[in-house]
Write a protein that holds these residues in place. Structure first.
Motif, PDB file in Angstrom:
ATOM      1  N   GLY A  82       0.979  -1.357  -0.243  1.00 44.08           N
ATOM      2  CA  GLY A  82       0.100   0.338   0.318  1.00 44.08           C
ATOM      3  C   GLY A  82       1.264   1.333  -0.196  1.00 44.08           C
ATOM      4  O   GLY A  82       2.409   1.445  -0.211  1.00 44.08           O
ATOM      5  N   TYR A  83       0.895   2.134   0.299  1.00 45.84           N
ATOM      6  CA  TYR A  83       0.874   3.655   0.135  1.00 45.84           C
ATOM      7  C   TYR A  83       1.001   4.728   1.673  1.00 45.84           C
ATOM      8  O   TYR A  83      -0.196   4.658   1.982  1.00 45.84           O
ATOM      9  N   ASP A  84       1.764   5.661   1.812  1.00 45.01           N
ATOM     10  CA  ASP A  84       1.819   6.079   2.638  1.00 45.01           C
ATOM     11  C   ASP A  84       1.832   7.919   2.968  1.00 45.01           C
ATOM     12  O   ASP A  84       2.878   7.231   1.857  1.00 45.01           O
ATOM     13  N   GLU A  85       0.909   8.619   2.813  1.00 41.45           N
ATOM     14  CA  GLU A  85       1.298   9.942   2.533  1.00 41.45           C
ATOM     15  C   GLU A  85       1.467  10.023   1.316  1.00 41.45           C
ATOM     16  O   GLU A  85       2.731  11.055   0.784  1.00 41.45           O
ATOM     17  N   PRO A  86       0.234  10.074   0.304  1.00 41.77           N
ATOM     18  CA  PRO A  86       0.540  10.756  -0.705  1.00 41.77           C
ATOM     19  C   PRO A  86      -0.658  11.550  -1.087  1.00 41.77           C
ATOM     20  O   PRO A  86      -0.377  12.591  -0.595  1.00 41.77           O
ATOM     21  N   THR A  87       0.800  12.652  -1.873  1.00 48.64           N
ATOM     22  CA  THR A  87       1.057  13.962  -2.270  1.00 48.64           C
ATOM     23  C   THR A  87       0.076  14.313  -3.130  1.00 48.64           C
ATOM     24  O   THR A  87       1.625  13.855  -4.097  1.00 48.64           O
ATOM     25  N   PHE A  88       0.109  14.763  -4.294  1.00 47.01           N
ATOM     26  CA  PHE A  88       0.175  15.043  -6.016  1.00 47.01           C
ATOM     27  C   PHE A  88      -0.481  16.652  -5.436  1.00 47.01           C
ATOM     28  O   PHE A  88      -1.536  17.452  -5.342  1.00 47.01           O
ATOM     29  N   GLU A  89       0.279  17.565  -6.556  1.00 42.59           N
ATOM     30  CA  GLU A  89       0.204  18.701  -6.183  1.00 42.59           C
ATOM     31  C   GLU A  89      -0.072  19.377  -8.725  1.00 42.59           C
ATOM     32  O   GLU A  89       1.344  19.164  -8.804  1.00 42.59           O
ATOM     33  N   VAL A  90      -0.499  20.202  -8.527  1.00 43.99           N
ATOM     34  CA  VAL A  90       0.197  20.325 -10.284  1.00 43.99           C
ATOM     35  C   VAL A  90       0.980  21.477  -9.932  1.00 43.99           C
ATOM     36  O   VAL A  90       0.579  22.360  -9.421  1.00 43.99           O
ATOM     37  N   ALA A  91       2.218  20.661 -10.734  1.00 43.80           N
ATOM     38  CA  ALA A  91       3.436  21.852 -10.495  1.00 43.80           C
ATOM     39  C   ALA A  91       3.115  23.260 -11.518  1.00 43.80           C
ATOM     40  O   ALA A  91       3.960  24.237 -10.883  1.00 43.80           O
ATOM     41  N   THR A  92       2.598  22.935 -12.463  1.00 48.61           N
ATOM     42  CA  THR A  92       2.445  24.100 -13.585  1.00 48.61           C
ATOM     43  C   THR A  92       1.681  23.581 -14.397  1.00 48.61           C
ATOM     44  O   THR A  92       1.429  22.316 -14.854  1.00 48.61           O
ATOM     45  N   GLU A  93       0.596  24.361 -15.746  1.00 44.45           N
ATOM     46  CA  GLU A  93       0.262  24.243 -16.646  1.00 44.45           C
ATOM     47  C   GLU A  93       0.706  25.773 -17.755  1.00 44.45           C
ATOM     48  O   GLU A  93       1.376  25.784 -17.316  1.00 44.45           O
ATOM     49  N   ASP A  94       0.830  24.711 -18.541  1.00 36.38           N
ATOM     50  CA  ASP A  94       0.597  25.181 -19.855  1.00 36.38           C
ATOM     51  C   ASP A  94      -0.001  24.753 -21.332  1.00 36.38           C
ATOM     52  O   ASP A  94      -0.564  24.360 -20.791  1.00 36.38           O
ATOM     53  N   GLY A  95      -0.108  26.065 -22.345  1.00 35.06           N
ATOM     54  CA  GLY A  95      -0.754  25.652 -23.299  1.00 35.06           C
ATOM     55  C   GLY A  95      -0.167  27.034 -24.358  1.00 35.06           C
ATOM     56  O   GLY A  95      -0.384  27.974 -24.179  1.00 35.06           O
ATOM     57  N   ASP A  96      -0.829  26.742 -25.149  1.00 40.15           N
ATOM     58  CA  ASP A  96      -1.033  27.007 -26.786  1.00 40.15           C
ATOM     59  C   ASP A  96      -1.791  28.731 -26.856  1.00 40.15           C
ATOM     60  O   ASP A  96      -2.874  28.374 -25.873  1.00 40.15           O
ATOM     61  N   PHE A  97      -2.166  29.683 -27.492  1.00 34.32           N
ATOM     62  CA  PHE A  97      -3.120  30.140 -27.772  1.00 34.32           C
ATOM     63  C   PHE A  97      -4.443  29.418 -27.799  1.00 34.32           C
ATOM     64  O   PHE A  97      -5.689  30.538 -27.554  1.00 34.32           O
TER      65      PHE A  97
END
Length: 201
Positions: free
Chosen positions: A125-140
């Motif tokens: 199993g897993y302990d202390e999972p954290t997920f965060e969006v570090a950055t987002e990018d996109g064209d025009f």
């Protein structure tokens, strides 16, 4: 002559009665007897101790990384230029690797000699999972593209394929830890024990 024989027989009967009486008293009081099968008793204790173990965590991994997903808008099956949208997801967690202790088998192979058969290692199993969006990018034109699915990204990080990768890359450590754990457990009960390990292929 006859009297001597009678005395010897009578003496033997008295000794036998005293011996049997002593054994009965010792047994009911739980006293140690001068003879018996100590090895079998130790074997039984070893087997019972191992059968009581359940999920056994052998290795804890501190895992961190960044994964990304890129999407594009399409028109008639073709990618629209300038429509890409990207997200970068940073993650950390502790992964537990080990075995199902209930599936471990121990066999006596000689005087104070034991063979421990270990099943396949598993991702516990897993302990202390954290997920965060570090950055987002996109064209025009990124607003025309479907938004990257961060939930799907998380599931891919934690899926069976990823778990198997962690298991495959830590086989040596897992075997060493399993040997240490079960050798320590057995020698605690039988200090003279010689332990051999067999691992599932």
């Amino acid at each position: 002559m006859i009297k001597s024989v009678v005395k010897v027989v009578a003496g033997g009967v008295v000794v036998a009665i005293l011996l049997i009486g002593g054994l009965v008293v010792a047994t009911t009081q739980g006293w140690s007897l001068p003879f018996g099968s100590r090895s079998e008793s130790r074997d039984s204790q070893v087997i019972q101790a191992i059968e009581r173990t359940q999920e056994v965590s052998l290795v804890s991994l501190s895992i961190q990384g960044i994964t990304s997903q890129k999407t594009n808008a399409t028109l008639f099956g073709r990618t629209i230029p300038g429509s890409s949208s990207s997200v970068f997801l940073q993650y950390t967690f502790k992964g537990k690797l080990g075995i199902d202790g209930a599936a471990v088998k121990v066999a006596t192979v000689g005087q104070s000699a034991y063979r421990v058969t270990v099943p396949e290692f598993v991702f516990i199993g897993y302990d202390e999972p954290t997920f965060e969006v570090a950055t987002e990018d996109g064209d025009f034109l990124s607003w025309t593209a479907p938004k990257p699915d961060t939930l799907k990204m998380v599931n891919e990080i934690l899926d069976k394929k990823a778990q198997q990768k962690y298991l495959d890359s830590n086989q040596g450590v897992l075997k060493d830890q399993a040997k240490t754990v079960y050798t320590t457990l057995i020698t605690t009960i039988d200090p003279a024990a010689v332990v051999t390990m067999e691992f599932a292929s």
